[in-house]
Write an enzyme that holds these catalytic residues in place. Sequence first.
Site, PDB file in Angstrom:
ATOM      1  N   LYS A 116     -17.935  -3.958  -8.492  1.00  0.00           N
ATOM      2  CA  LYS A 116     -17.543  -2.884  -9.409  1.00  0.00           C
ATOM      3  C   LYS A 116     -18.754  -2.283 -10.107  1.00  0.00           C
ATOM      4  O   LYS A 116     -18.755  -1.102 -10.427  1.00  0.00           O
ATOM      5  CB  LYS A 116     -16.514  -3.382 -10.425  1.00  0.00           C
ATOM      6  CG  LYS A 116     -15.158  -3.630  -9.785  1.00  0.00           C
ATOM      7  CD  LYS A 116     -14.021  -3.617 -10.788  1.00  0.00           C
ATOM      8  CE  LYS A 116     -12.695  -3.796 -10.077  1.00  0.00           C
ATOM      9  NZ  LYS A 116     -11.569  -4.039 -10.985  1.00  0.00           N
ATOM     10  N   LYS A 197     -11.743  -4.349   2.759  1.00  0.00           N
ATOM     11  CA  LYS A 197     -10.340  -4.498   2.346  1.00  0.00           C
ATOM     12  C   LYS A 197      -9.723  -3.140   1.997  1.00  0.00           C
ATOM     13  O   LYS A 197     -10.438  -2.221   1.569  1.00  0.00           O
ATOM     14  CB  LYS A 197     -10.229  -5.471   1.169  1.00  0.00           C
ATOM     15  CG  LYS A 197     -10.707  -4.897  -0.127  1.00  0.00           C
ATOM     16  CD  LYS A 197     -10.270  -5.753  -1.318  1.00  0.00           C
ATOM     17  CE  LYS A 197     -10.763  -5.072  -2.587  1.00  0.00           C
ATOM     18  NZ  LYS A 197     -10.484  -5.725  -3.821  1.00  0.00           N
ATOM     19  N   LYS A 200      -7.881   1.496  -3.040  1.00  0.00           N
ATOM     20  CA  LYS A 200      -7.853   2.920  -3.388  1.00  0.00           C
ATOM     21  C   LYS A 200      -9.217   3.412  -3.846  1.00  0.00           C
ATOM     22  O   LYS A 200      -9.465   4.603  -3.855  1.00  0.00           O
ATOM     23  CB  LYS A 200      -6.836   3.162  -4.501  1.00  0.00           C
ATOM     24  CG  LYS A 200      -5.430   3.290  -3.947  1.00  0.00           C
ATOM     25  CD  LYS A 200      -4.460   3.673  -5.024  1.00  0.00           C
ATOM     26  CE  LYS A 200      -4.479   2.651  -6.123  1.00  0.00           C
ATOM     27  NZ  LYS A 200      -3.289   2.559  -6.912  1.00  0.00           N
TER      28      LYS A 200
HETATM   29  P1  AMP Z   1      -5.294  -4.906  -7.977  1.00  0.00           P
HETATM   30  O1  AMP Z   1      -4.733  -3.618  -7.498  1.00  0.00           O
HETATM   31  O2  AMP Z   1      -6.761  -5.048  -7.717  1.00  0.00           O
HETATM   32  O3  AMP Z   1      -4.874  -5.228  -9.402  1.00  0.00           O
HETATM   33  O4  AMP Z   1      -4.646  -6.023  -7.056  1.00  0.00           O
HETATM   34  C1  AMP Z   1      -3.335  -6.480  -7.226  1.00  0.00           C
HETATM   35  C2  AMP Z   1      -3.034  -7.608  -6.283  1.00  0.00           C
HETATM   36  O5  AMP Z   1      -3.079  -7.158  -4.925  1.00  0.00           O
HETATM   37  C3  AMP Z   1      -4.034  -8.770  -6.373  1.00  0.00           C
HETATM   38  O6  AMP Z   1      -3.333  -9.987  -6.230  1.00  0.00           O
HETATM   39  C4  AMP Z   1      -4.938  -8.539  -5.207  1.00  0.00           C
HETATM   40  O7  AMP Z   1      -5.539  -9.719  -4.736  1.00  0.00           O
HETATM   41  C5  AMP Z   1      -3.975  -7.964  -4.184  1.00  0.00           C
HETATM   42  N1  AMP Z   1      -4.671  -7.093  -3.212  1.00  0.00           N
HETATM   43  C6  AMP Z   1      -5.405  -5.979  -3.510  1.00  0.00           C
HETATM   44  N2  AMP Z   1      -5.896  -5.417  -2.386  1.00  0.00           N
HETATM   45  C7  AMP Z   1      -5.465  -6.197  -1.350  1.00  0.00           C
HETATM   46  C8  AMP Z   1      -5.624  -6.136   0.072  1.00  0.00           C
HETATM   47  N3  AMP Z   1      -6.333  -5.160   0.650  1.00  0.00           N
HETATM   48  N4  AMP Z   1      -5.036  -7.088   0.824  1.00  0.00           N
HETATM   49  C9  AMP Z   1      -4.302  -8.072   0.241  1.00  0.00           C
HETATM   50  N5  AMP Z   1      -4.122  -8.188  -1.089  1.00  0.00           N
HETATM   51  C10 AMP Z   1      -4.677  -7.265  -1.881  1.00  0.00           C
END
Ligand code: AMP
Length: 328
Positions: A116, A197, A200
Amino acid sequence: MSKKKIVFSAIQPTGNLHIGNYLGAVRNWVELQKNEDYECIFCIADYHAMTGDKTAQDRRDQIILMAAELLALGIDPKKSTFFVQSHVPEHTELAWIFNTITPLAELERMTQFKDKSKKQAKNINTGLLTYPILQAADILMYKGNFVPVGQDQIQHVELTRDTARWFNNRYGEYFPETEALLTETPKIMSLLEPTRKMSKSYGLSHVLELADEPEVILAKLKKAVTASEPGEKSPGVENLLLLLKNFADETVYNNFVEAEKNGTIKYGELKETLAQAIGDYFADFRENRTQYLEDRSFLATVLSEGEIKASKIAKASMKEVRHLIGIR
Ligand code: AMP
Ligand code: TRP
């Protein structure tokens, strides 16, 4: 206190959920809350999202949006405690206490902090660094045993275990050891750069959002990277097949896997089949989401009921913690 194991997880309100969020975390939340052995607590991590660049109005909208999307996916406030992190300000108090027992070097080596800091080079605020401490406070406030998250969060859950140990060694056994719970799909890859991964932060064409209309899903999939020769092993094709496995019928999936093995796979067909399957799978979700978004007072009521449930636990925890550390 109930004897059930505590499941805790949270998500930042940063716009529409994508398929990585769903397959890595939220689908599992919905499953876990059906299991009588667990007491589930799910939180919208708006304090964490403040480390980004959003305006106040964005924040208001995105908290509501995340609440609507999670309810539309089946998070059930009757079964789970479902609340907004900042509605329970004790989280920041516990985070402060954890600040004082966490070595700086442990935070500096966190992958997400390093990533980040590169992505938002003009806004490397201290919150980006101390982010995992607040996450540990979220989890340990409720004495979380299991934390269902995607792969990118494992390091933070490990730091939460360390935090509990540092605290317990210094002030006496109090917090439990926390474990991450992964799904079979802990890391969904970007459509356009399938070695990274799905996120967004690379741009919306890298992700499939759950709210995307079927024609948008198809348009995005058409641009997804596959392989130059059919049958060639490629991360893009693997990723699309993994999605197909999760959203299409087993026979449909098996046929494409077979075709990939013998080199007859047609990527255009794979993409159309997948677009159809995903569009169908989330049809109910899209409808429910729209309905929830039209009823803001219902959403506000759900979140304030969640706040009452979470606050009760948080207040009790903080009373004990303040006593343990000798300030009360
Ligand atoms: P965030 O949007 O970063 O708050 O992520 C929310 C949840 O989604 C967290 O548990 C992340 O580990 C999971 N997550 C985010 N991106 C991915 C991805 N590309 N594949 C699997 N899990 C994800
Ligand atoms: N950091 C998590 C993410 O980006 C969100 C989060 C905040 C979280 N607090 C948490 C996840 C507690 C699990 C437990 O996805």
